[in-house]
Design an enzyme around this catalytic site. Structure first.
Site, PDB file in Angstrom:
ATOM      1  N   GLU A   1      -9.588 -10.015  -7.667  1.00 61.00           N
ATOM      2  CA  GLU A   1      -8.692  -8.887  -7.406  1.00 61.00           C
ATOM      3  C   GLU A   1      -7.536  -8.849  -8.404  1.00 61.00           C
ATOM      4  OE1 GLU A   1      -9.783  -8.668  -2.638  1.00 61.00           O
ATOM      5  OE2 GLU A   1      -7.776  -9.301  -3.223  1.00 61.00           O
TER       6      GLU A   1
ATOM      7  N   ASN B   1      -2.009   0.279   6.874  1.00 62.20           N
ATOM      8  CA  ASN B   1      -1.568  -1.032   7.400  1.00 62.20           C
ATOM      9  C   ASN B   1      -0.639  -1.782   6.429  1.00 62.20           C
ATOM     10  OD1 ASN B   1      -3.510  -1.767   5.587  1.00 62.20           O
ATOM     11  ND2 ASN B   1      -4.652  -3.101   6.973  1.00 62.20           N
TER      12      ASN B   1
ATOM     13  N   LYS C   1       0.822  -1.214   0.000  1.00 57.03           N
ATOM     14  CA  LYS C   1       0.000   0.000   0.000  1.00 57.03           C
ATOM     15  C   LYS C   1       0.863   1.275   0.000  1.00 57.03           C
ATOM     16  CE  LYS C   1      -3.986  -2.126   2.279  1.00 57.03           C
ATOM     17  NZ  LYS C   1      -5.009  -1.936   3.340  1.00 57.03           N
TER      18      LYS C   1
ATOM     19  N   TYR D   1     -12.753  -2.161  -3.407  1.00 54.23           N
ATOM     20  CA  TYR D   1     -13.283  -2.247  -2.033  1.00 54.23           C
ATOM     21  C   TYR D   1     -14.811  -2.153  -2.018  1.00 54.23           C
ATOM     22  CZ  TYR D   1      -8.591  -2.011   0.001  1.00 54.23           C
ATOM     23  OH  TYR D   1      -7.290  -2.288   0.389  1.00 54.23           O
TER      24      TYR D   1
ATOM     25  N   HIS E   1      -2.162  -5.357   1.643  1.00 53.07           N
ATOM     26  CA  HIS E   1      -3.438  -6.076   1.527  1.00 53.07           C
ATOM     27  C   HIS E   1      -3.147  -7.518   1.136  1.00 53.07           C
ATOM     28  CE1 HIS E   1      -7.466  -7.171   0.136  1.00 53.07           C
ATOM     29  NE2 HIS E   1      -6.862  -7.678  -0.935  1.00 53.07           N
TER      30      HIS E   1
HETATM   31  P1  CMP Z   1      -7.362  -4.536   3.629  1.00 50.28           P
HETATM   32  O1  CMP Z   1      -6.785  -5.889   3.852  1.00 50.28           O
HETATM   33  O2  CMP Z   1      -6.835  -3.787   2.467  1.00 50.28           O
HETATM   34  O3  CMP Z   1      -8.959  -4.654   3.475  1.00 50.28           O
HETATM   35  C1  CMP Z   1      -9.842  -3.594   3.806  1.00 50.28           C
HETATM   36  C2  CMP Z   1      -9.152  -2.449   4.469  1.00 50.28           C
HETATM   37  O4  CMP Z   1      -9.967  -1.523   5.149  1.00 50.28           O
HETATM   38  C3  CMP Z   1      -8.238  -3.000   5.525  1.00 50.28           C
HETATM   39  O5  CMP Z   1      -7.141  -3.665   4.941  1.00 50.28           O
HETATM   40  C4  CMP Z   1      -7.897  -1.738   6.320  1.00 50.28           C
HETATM   41  O6  CMP Z   1      -6.791  -1.048   5.779  1.00 50.28           O
HETATM   42  C5  CMP Z   1      -9.116  -0.851   6.096  1.00 50.28           C
HETATM   43  N1  CMP Z   1      -9.856  -0.565   7.333  1.00 50.28           N
HETATM   44  C6  CMP Z   1      -9.939   0.628   7.919  1.00 50.28           C
HETATM   45  N2  CMP Z   1     -10.695   0.565   9.011  1.00 50.28           N
HETATM   46  C7  CMP Z   1     -11.106  -0.703   9.136  1.00 50.28           C
HETATM   47  C8  CMP Z   1     -11.917  -1.388  10.093  1.00 50.28           C
HETATM   48  N3  CMP Z   1     -12.476  -0.775  11.137  1.00 50.28           N
HETATM   49  N4  CMP Z   1     -12.110  -2.703   9.921  1.00 50.28           N
HETATM   50  C9  CMP Z   1     -11.554  -3.358   8.866  1.00 50.28           C
HETATM   51  N5  CMP Z   1     -10.782  -2.743   7.916  1.00 50.28           N
HETATM   52  C10 CMP Z   1     -10.553  -1.440   8.065  1.00 50.28           C
END
Ligand code: CMP
Length: 148
Positions: free
Chosen positions: A127, A113, A10, A50, A116
């Protein structure tokens, strides 16, 4: 059994200069890269990727963040690929992720974070098809012994 999964390094991790270190961890875990590129998402790409999160409180912040800079996308192959990569990546919130996981090492918070990882084989295929054409997927064996 060897299966496939999809990952995105990311914007925070790419901008932080962690792409090489993260790819090293993925390769050291036994994955083969079948396709990879540096690219970016626009708002439409993020909304499609998303779609399952549309309407959730974090969707806007997630979309803004994922369109904020370069990303690296990759199609990976390995033993039990989806679960193995999710183990290596760690919990969604880096603050709750186990020591030694990618998110613990390179992530900051729930939005930033670092990486993904697809949650199931069916979503992984959807995806990677958003980012790669068939002809971009390397199907030949390029392990060192294939050059002997
Ligand atoms: P990712 O694995 O990319 O999939 C969805 C993303 O939403 C997740 O990582 C997080 O970066 C983001 N996200 C932000 N807030 C939340 C939350 N409360 N719960 C889950 N995903 C979140």
């Amino acid at each position: 059994m060897k299966t496939r999964t999809f990952t995105i390094i990311k914007p925070d991790a790419v901008a932080g200069g962690y792409t090489g270190k993260i790819l090293d961890m993925i390769l050291a875990d036994g994955f083969t890269i079948r396709a990879m590129k540096m690219t970016f998402m626009n708002r439409n790409d993020a909304a499609r990727f998303y779609a399952v999160h549309r309407g959730k409180p974090f969707f806007e912040a997630l979309s803004t963040y994922m369109t904020s800079g370069a990303i690296v996308v990759a199609l990976l192959e390995g033993e039990d690929a989806v679960d193995s990569l999710r183990r290596l990546v760690g919990a969604t919130d880096p603050r709750n992720a186990d020591e030694g996981t990618i998110r613990r090492m390179f992530g900051t918070d729930l939005t930033r974070n670092a990486i993904h990882a697809s949650d199931c084989a069916e979503n992984a295929e959807k995806e990677w098809k958003q980012f790669f054409d068939e002809k971009e997927i390397v199907e030949v064996d390029y392990s060192p012994c294939s050059f002997e």
